[in-house]
Design an enzyme around this catalytic site. Structure first.
Site, PDB file in Angstrom:
ATOM      1  CG  ASP A 105      16.278  -6.491 -22.317  1.00  0.00           C
ATOM      2  OD1 ASP A 105      17.450  -6.652 -22.672  1.00  0.00           O
ATOM      3  OD2 ASP A 105      15.813  -7.021 -21.295  1.00  0.00           O
ATOM      4  CB  VAL A 155      22.155   0.748 -19.253  1.00  0.00           C
ATOM      5  CG1 VAL A 155      23.305   0.027 -19.932  1.00  0.00           C
ATOM      6  CG2 VAL A 155      20.869   0.573 -20.045  1.00  0.00           C
ATOM      7  NE  ARG A 167      12.151   6.148 -13.322  1.00  0.00           N
ATOM      8  CZ  ARG A 167      11.788   5.123 -14.085  1.00  0.00           C
ATOM      9  NH1 ARG A 167      12.165   5.072 -15.336  1.00  0.00           N
ATOM     10  NH2 ARG A 167      11.019   4.152 -13.609  1.00  0.00           N
TER      11      ARG A 167
HETATM   12  P1  IMP Z   1      11.659  -5.823 -23.158  1.00  0.00           P
HETATM   13  O1  IMP Z   1      10.171  -6.032 -23.123  1.00  0.00           O
HETATM   14  O2  IMP Z   1      12.388  -7.020 -22.615  1.00  0.00           O
HETATM   15  O3  IMP Z   1      12.183  -5.403 -24.504  1.00  0.00           O
HETATM   16  O4  IMP Z   1      11.982  -4.729 -22.108  1.00  0.00           O
HETATM   17  C1  IMP Z   1      11.804  -3.410 -22.328  1.00  0.00           C
HETATM   18  C2  IMP Z   1      11.815  -2.626 -21.035  1.00  0.00           C
HETATM   19  O5  IMP Z   1      12.586  -3.255 -20.007  1.00  0.00           O
HETATM   20  C3  IMP Z   1      12.475  -1.297 -21.266  1.00  0.00           C
HETATM   21  O6  IMP Z   1      11.541  -0.366 -21.732  1.00  0.00           O
HETATM   22  C4  IMP Z   1      12.992  -0.975 -19.888  1.00  0.00           C
HETATM   23  O7  IMP Z   1      11.992  -0.350 -19.136  1.00  0.00           O
HETATM   24  C5  IMP Z   1      13.314  -2.310 -19.280  1.00  0.00           C
HETATM   25  N1  IMP Z   1      14.748  -2.582 -19.412  1.00  0.00           N
HETATM   26  C6  IMP Z   1      15.363  -3.397 -20.298  1.00  0.00           C
HETATM   27  N2  IMP Z   1      16.702  -3.389 -20.142  1.00  0.00           N
HETATM   28  C7  IMP Z   1      16.940  -2.509 -19.124  1.00  0.00           C
HETATM   29  C8  IMP Z   1      18.153  -2.042 -18.510  1.00  0.00           C
HETATM   30  O8  IMP Z   1      19.288  -2.384 -18.860  1.00  0.00           O
HETATM   31  N3  IMP Z   1      17.967  -1.118 -17.510  1.00  0.00           N
HETATM   32  C9  IMP Z   1      16.753  -0.687 -17.083  1.00  0.00           C
HETATM   33  N4  IMP Z   1      15.619  -1.094 -17.645  1.00  0.00           N
HETATM   34  C10 IMP Z   1      15.697  -2.004 -18.652  1.00  0.00           C
END
Ligand code: IMP
Length: 179
Positions: A105, A155, A167
């Site tokens: 993300d 999502v 999940r």
């Molecule tokens: P990042 O550090 O912002 O890249 O976030 C990564 C983590 O955020 C992922 O491994 C997910 O656990 C959580 N995450 C990011 N987007 C979503 C989403 O749309 N749904 C649920 N969890 C999310």
């Protein structure tokens, strides 16, 4: 934020996921064809379904380990501070590693984990993410293999949760809040 009412719109079917996992596994198996052993590192908890399907398609000697990094609490806001809640059981120095993530993300989680694992001097350190939301990126990180690029939607399903629920959905769905 209390979003108690929401619906889930199917975004990626279980069949499309299975087909994509098969293709990814073929590419990963070809890339690591000469490995003596690949250590597949799943980032908990969101990757548990993906990793289970992916490892069964890999045509390689495989070991599985898990690492848990904090990301979201029970909200949809991304946290920039990444903490390691559970570290790997095994040593990775000189080994071939594939990190498996559910979603990239902002990229902070994967970025942090890759820096940590790189400091342990693996032989090769590669990454595979089921989903990528490129429009949300705040770091330079990009997975070596990505299942699907998606737009900026929250999502759930196929291991991925909203407040620890959903999940167990076999497909990926987008959450639509109704109140
Ligand atoms: P990042 O550090 O912002 O890249 O976030 C990564 C983590 O955020 C992922 O491994 C997910 O656990 C959580 N995450 C990011 N987007 C979503 C989403 O749309 N749904 C649920 N969890 C999310």
């Amino acid at each position: 934020m209390d979003h108690s009412n929401y619906e889930i719109d199917e975004m990626i079917s279980a069949k499309s996921i299975a087909a994509r996992v098969e293709t990814l596994a073929k590419e990963i198996s070809a890339y690591f064809a000469d490995t003596d052993k690949l250590i597949v590192v799943g980032l908990l908890r969101g990757s548990f379904v993906f990793i289970a399907d992916l490892v069964r398609e890999l045509d390689l000697p495989v070991e599985v380990d898990f690492l848990e990094a904090s990301s979201y609490g029970n909200t949809t806001e991304s946290s920039r501070e990444v903490r390691i809640l559970k570290d790997l059981r095994g040593e990775i120095e000189g080994r071939d590693i594939l990190v498996v993530e559910d979603i990239v993300d902002t990229g902070h989680t994967l970025d942090h984990v890759l820096h940590l694992l790189q400091s342990r001097k693996p032989k090769r350190l590669m990454t595979c993410a089921l989903l990528d939301k490129p429009s949300r990126r705040e770091t330079g990180v990009k997975a070596d293999w990505t299942g699907f690029e998606i737009e900026d939607k929250f999502v759930v399903g196929y291991g991925i949760d909203y407040a620890q629920r959903n999940r167990n959905l076999p497909h990926i769905g987008a959450v639509r809040f109704t109140s």
